[in-house]
Design a protein around this motif. Structure first.
Motif, mmCIF file in Angstrom:
data_model
loop_
_atom_site.group_PDB
_atom_site.id
_atom_site.type_symbol
_atom_site.label_atom_id
_atom_site.label_comp_id
_atom_site.label_asym_id
_atom_site.label_seq_id
_atom_site.Cartn_x
_atom_site.Cartn_y
_atom_site.Cartn_z
ATOM 1 N N UNK A 149 50.198 40.839 34.450
ATOM 2 C CA UNK A 149 51.209 41.558 35.242
ATOM 3 C C UNK A 149 50.645 42.034 36.572
ATOM 4 N N UNK A 150 49.402 42.504 36.511
ATOM 5 C CA UNK A 150 48.781 43.096 37.704
ATOM 6 C C UNK A 150 48.039 42.054 38.547
ATOM 7 N N UNK A 151 48.110 40.815 38.112
ATOM 8 C CA UNK A 151 47.353 39.751 38.775
ATOM 9 C C UNK A 151 45.854 40.054 38.758
ATOM 10 N N UNK A 152 45.413 40.544 37.657
ATOM 11 C CA UNK A 152 43.982 40.890 37.538
ATOM 12 C C UNK A 152 43.376 40.155 36.342
ATOM 13 N N UNK A 153 43.671 38.884 36.203
ATOM 14 C CA UNK A 153 43.120 38.147 35.075
ATOM 15 C C UNK A 153 41.589 38.177 35.124
ATOM 16 N N UNK A 154 41.028 38.501 33.987
ATOM 17 C CA UNK A 154 39.553 38.534 33.899
ATOM 18 C C UNK A 154 38.919 39.743 34.572
ATOM 19 N N UNK A 155 39.768 40.675 35.023
ATOM 20 C CA UNK A 155 39.225 41.863 35.700
ATOM 21 C C UNK A 155 39.413 43.106 34.826
ATOM 22 N N UNK A 156 38.462 43.966 34.950
ATOM 23 C CA UNK A 156 38.486 45.209 34.164
ATOM 24 C C UNK A 156 38.321 46.393 35.115
ATOM 25 N N UNK A 157 39.153 47.429 34.942
ATOM 26 C CA UNK A 157 39.065 48.601 35.827
ATOM 27 C C UNK A 157 38.120 49.667 35.277
ATOM 28 N N UNK A 158 38.016 49.662 33.974
ATOM 29 C CA UNK A 158 37.281 50.780 33.356
ATOM 30 C C UNK A 158 36.859 50.367 31.949
ATOM 31 N N UNK A 159 35.655 50.782 31.582
ATOM 32 C CA UNK A 159 35.225 50.513 30.202
ATOM 33 C C UNK A 159 34.778 51.833 29.578
ATOM 34 N N UNK A 160 35.367 52.116 28.434
ATOM 35 C CA UNK A 160 34.909 53.308 27.701
ATOM 36 C C UNK A 160 34.019 52.824 26.561
ATOM 37 N N UNK A 161 32.892 53.492 26.440
ATOM 38 C CA UNK A 161 31.924 53.064 25.417
ATOM 39 C C UNK A 161 31.631 54.249 24.497
ATOM 40 N N UNK A 162 31.704 53.994 23.218
ATOM 41 C CA UNK A 162 31.335 55.043 22.268
ATOM 42 C C UNK A 162 29.948 54.739 21.720
ATOM 43 N N UNK A 163 29.058 55.680 21.948
ATOM 44 C CA UNK A 163 27.700 55.498 21.411
ATOM 45 C C UNK A 163 27.543 56.405 20.203
ATOM 46 N N UNK A 164 26.890 55.889 19.181
ATOM 47 C CA UNK A 164 26.604 56.740 18.025
ATOM 48 C C UNK A 164 25.398 57.579 18.397
ATOM 49 N N UNK A 165 25.650 58.860 18.471
ATOM 50 C CA UNK A 165 24.669 59.666 19.192
ATOM 51 C C UNK A 165 23.648 60.408 18.372
ATOM 52 N N UNK A 166 23.505 60.049 17.117
ATOM 53 C CA UNK A 166 22.498 60.762 16.341
ATOM 54 C C UNK A 166 21.114 60.345 16.851
ATOM 55 N N UNK A 200 40.481 52.696 42.934
ATOM 56 C CA UNK A 200 41.853 52.906 43.382
ATOM 57 C C UNK A 200 42.701 51.678 43.118
ATOM 58 N N UNK A 201 43.682 51.857 42.280
ATOM 59 C CA UNK A 201 44.467 50.697 41.879
ATOM 60 C C UNK A 201 45.459 50.259 42.960
ATOM 61 N N UNK A 202 45.707 51.150 43.901
ATOM 62 C CA UNK A 202 46.676 50.772 44.924
ATOM 63 C C UNK A 202 45.999 50.135 46.134
ATOM 64 N N UNK A 203 44.713 50.072 46.097
ATOM 65 C CA UNK A 203 43.990 49.573 47.263
ATOM 66 C C UNK A 203 43.176 48.363 46.869
ATOM 67 N N UNK A 204 42.643 47.760 47.883
ATOM 68 C CA UNK A 204 41.748 46.626 47.638
ATOM 69 C C UNK A 204 40.454 47.165 47.053
ATOM 70 N N UNK A 205 40.230 46.906 45.799
ATOM 71 C CA UNK A 205 39.001 47.436 45.184
ATOM 72 C C UNK A 205 38.289 46.334 44.423
ATOM 73 N N UNK A 206 37.047 46.642 44.184
ATOM 74 C CA UNK A 206 36.291 45.715 43.337
ATOM 75 C C UNK A 206 36.592 46.042 41.883
ATOM 76 N N UNK A 207 36.651 45.017 41.095
ATOM 77 C CA UNK A 207 36.866 45.235 39.656
ATOM 78 C C UNK A 207 35.629 44.703 38.922
ATOM 79 N N UNK A 208 35.549 45.076 37.669
ATOM 80 C CA UNK A 208 34.459 44.548 36.841
ATOM 81 C C UNK A 208 34.901 43.218 36.241
ATOM 82 N N UNK A 209 33.941 42.343 36.039
ATOM 83 C CA UNK A 209 34.252 41.045 35.454
ATOM 84 C C UNK A 209 34.286 41.169 33.933
ATOM 85 N N UNK A 210 35.402 40.798 33.342
ATOM 86 C CA UNK A 210 35.553 40.927 31.885
ATOM 87 C C UNK A 210 34.530 40.075 31.130
#
Lengths: 385, 228
Positions: free
Chosen positions: A202-219, A77-87
């Motif tokens: 802007x968001x005061x979230x230096x070094x923080x990540x909210x979400x990571x999308x990963x593309x795996x080659x799935x063959x 939740x971006x509007x609340x106090x949440x934990x973020x991932x470390x970049x």
């Protein structure tokens, strides 16, 4: 003179019958090889398209708070106090056991901001990674590259009354609208996409990540295992696989493949039947000849050897020709069957299978005729005696 | 071969052969007792259906009799298993069939080498032996031809060459001159007589009294029994 000379000479000098026998197996095996090659190419084609289709693993911080959502995935939740991932820890994703299957890693910082008096969702991305992932995105304007560049979702642009080339102020900083996305029908339509570092600031979230999308080659890569491997590295994150699309596509291919096997089995059955009937006919036709062999001292086993050797040669011929012909047919048919599809290439293990199948089916279909021939009563076979 | 068995080399004792069963049973051979010495040239004569060809097939280990014993070189050939009997035929008997019965897709040389395909002899040895008998029967120049490229007399010679190439002690011939003109028939009979002089035991079925006269003995058969 050995027994195989008899088999070889019979096949060599009775070319009509040999062509008939070989063609029966050829058609059956070529059909199998063609169908296998086409389904293989289809499968590759779908997988390649899926690889271009975006993420199939999503990593987000664990959160029990209310949240904004993106792409149907619940994020912290971006509007609340949440934990973020470390970049800084993101490179660890590439240290998992299946790291060779990892393609694109696209981190995002999400948060809300007030722009022109309206609250919008702001997404900071690594532009290079993001565009590599979202190959279906289309936009007007220039592809954003610089920290002050923005990419606006179509809906966001409309609501904000912004167009390509406009300048927008967010949190007291000026940004340049370098592109507006054409409507995607997805979450991107309502958001503003900016440079990761700029948005983090802007968001005061230096070094923080909210979400990571990963593309795996799935063959052939085990998505579920990869999810577990990443989750082990990031216990604070919730890692999930977006494999529904993949699964449903692969299920369709599997259905086509099963159907192909069914057709191939039917064709092979008919081919084997053809060999069986021809061999039975051949035994009947060669009754006298077999009588001669028996009269001059050939054992029952010798007769079986002669006939089964002929069958094996026919099977080998049918297998080789079927493999070559099947691949040629597949190469010719694939452009018509798969839009912009390419022949997946010659699969030599299928070649081995084709030879094995040709020889074993031919032997199997000839076993009874050979047995029957070996049991012929020589005096009956040579009625003149 | 056992010298002690030179006499009564082939012995047919109380042999009978019925075809069919029950009420439909037909006796091709009612009862025959025949003794043939080693090196004899025996002609078997009789009208059609008298049982002479059946006698030949029984002698050659091809047709198990309904009754009686057949001893060759003191070997009870119908006491053997079918596979042992095949070995017996390979070792002891050369057949000349009516209508030659050559294998159509094999050349003259290959047809003659056919009995050696199961002997384990090297190809070079097989070639030497086959070419020698083909020279002997006068076909040394036609070894690469297929049977349908030969005349009737030539096919008969190939059949003879095939029958003797393994050097069997017994030659069984069924109407060897039946399909030939008289000149060719004479040549074939000269060949058979020469082979007999070299020690080959020959039993030949024929309708032709002139041909039978060339044999050392004639067995007459009628209605499945020997009449002289």
């Amino acid at each position: 003179m050995k027994l195989y000379n008899i088999s070889m000479n019979n096949l060599r000098r009775r070319t009509g019958k040999m062509i008939f026998l070989v063609s029966g197996l050829f058609i059956g095996i070529a059909t199998i090889v063609t169908l296998l090659a086409i389904t293989e190419s289809m499968s590759r084609d779908v997988e390649e398209r899926l690889n271009q289709f975006g993420a199939n693993i999503v990593m987000a911080p664990r959160s029990e708070n209310l949240s904004l959502s993106y792409g149907g995935v619940t994020v912290g939740g971006v509007q609340y106090e949440v934990q973020e991932l470390e970049e800084r820890r993101l490179p660890e994703i590439r240290t998992i056991a299946n790291s060779q299957n990892i393609g694109v890693i696209a981190p995002k910082a999400l948060g809300s901001a007030v722009v022109k008096g309206k609250t919008v969702l702001l997404m900071g991305v690594d532009f290079e990674q993001e565009f590599a992932l979202k190959t279906w995105w289309q936009w007007q304007g220039e592809q954003p590259r610089n920290p002050q560049d923005l990419l606006l979702g179509s809906e966001a642009a409309k609501v904000l009354g912004a167009a390509v080339g406009d300048n927008i102020s967010i949190g007291g900083r000026d940004f340049h609208v370098s592109a507006v996305l054409t409507p995607t029908g997805a979450s991107e339509d309502g958001i503003i996409v900016g440079d990761l570092k700029a948005v983090q600031a802007l968001l005061n979230k230096e070094g923080k990540i909210s979400l990571v999308e990963i593309a795996a080659f799935c063959r052939g890569c085990p998505i579920n295992e990869m999810v577990l491997q990443i989750a082990e590295k990031f216990p604070e994150a919730k890692v999930s696989a977006l494999k529904q699309v993949l699964m449903s596509k692969m299920q369709s291919i599997d259905m086509i493949r099963t159907f192909s096997y069914g057709i191939a089995a039917l064709v092979i059955f008919v081919g084997s039947l053809m060999v069986f009937v021809t061999m039975m006919g051949s035994v009947a036709e060669r009754t006298r000849e077999i009588g001669i062999f028996r009269a001059i001292g050939f054992r029952q086993g010798h007769i079986m050897q002669i006939i089964l050797l002929e069958a094996a040669i026919v099977g080998l011929g049918g297998g080789i020709l079927g493999f070559v012909g099947g691949n040629a047919a597949a190469a010719a048919a694939i452009p018509a069957v798969i839009d912009q599809g390419a022949f997946a290439g010659i699969n030599y293990s299928v070649g081995g299978l084709a030879l094995l199948l040709g020889v074993s089916l031919s032997l199997l279909a000839s076993l009874y005729p050979a047995y029957k021939a070996s049991r012929l009563d020589p005096s009956e076979a040579l009625r003149t005696l | 071969m056992n010298d002690a068995m030179a006499q009564n080399f082939i012995e047919i004792k109380n042999v009978g052969k019925d075809y069919g069963s029950g009420d439909r049973s037909v006796a091709a051979i009612r009862r025959m007792d025949v003794r043939i010495d080693d090196g004899e040239f025996v002609a078997v004569m009789g009208p059609s259906g008298s049982g002479k060809s059946t006698l030949l097939s029984v002698l050659g280990g091809l047709n198990k009799p309904s009754r009686g014993d057949v001893l060759v070189d003191s070997l009870d050939i119908y006491g053997l298993t079918p596979e042992q009997r095949a070995d017996f035929r390979s070792e002891y008997v050369g057949f000349i069939f009516q209508s030659y019965q050559l294998v159509p897709y094999l050349t003259v040389l290959e047809n003659v080498k056919l009995p050696m395909a199961i002997t384990g002899l090297k190809n070079r040895v097989q070639d030497e032996m086959a070419l020698a008998v083909l020279e002997r029967v006068g076909l040394g120049e036609k070894v690469s031809r297929l049977p349908d490229q030969l005349s009737g007399g030539e096919q008969e010679r190939v059949a003879i060459a095939r029958a003797i190439v393994n050097r069997p002690p017994i030659l069984l011939a069924d109407e060897p001159t039946g399909n030939l003109d008289s000149d060719t028939a004479d040549e074939i009979m000269n060949l058979l007589t020469a082979l007999n002089r070299e020690g080959l035991t020959i039993i030949m079925v024929t309708h032709n009294a002139e041909v039978a006269a060339l044999a050392s003995r004639t067995i007459r058969v009628k209605d499945g029994v020997c009449i002289g």
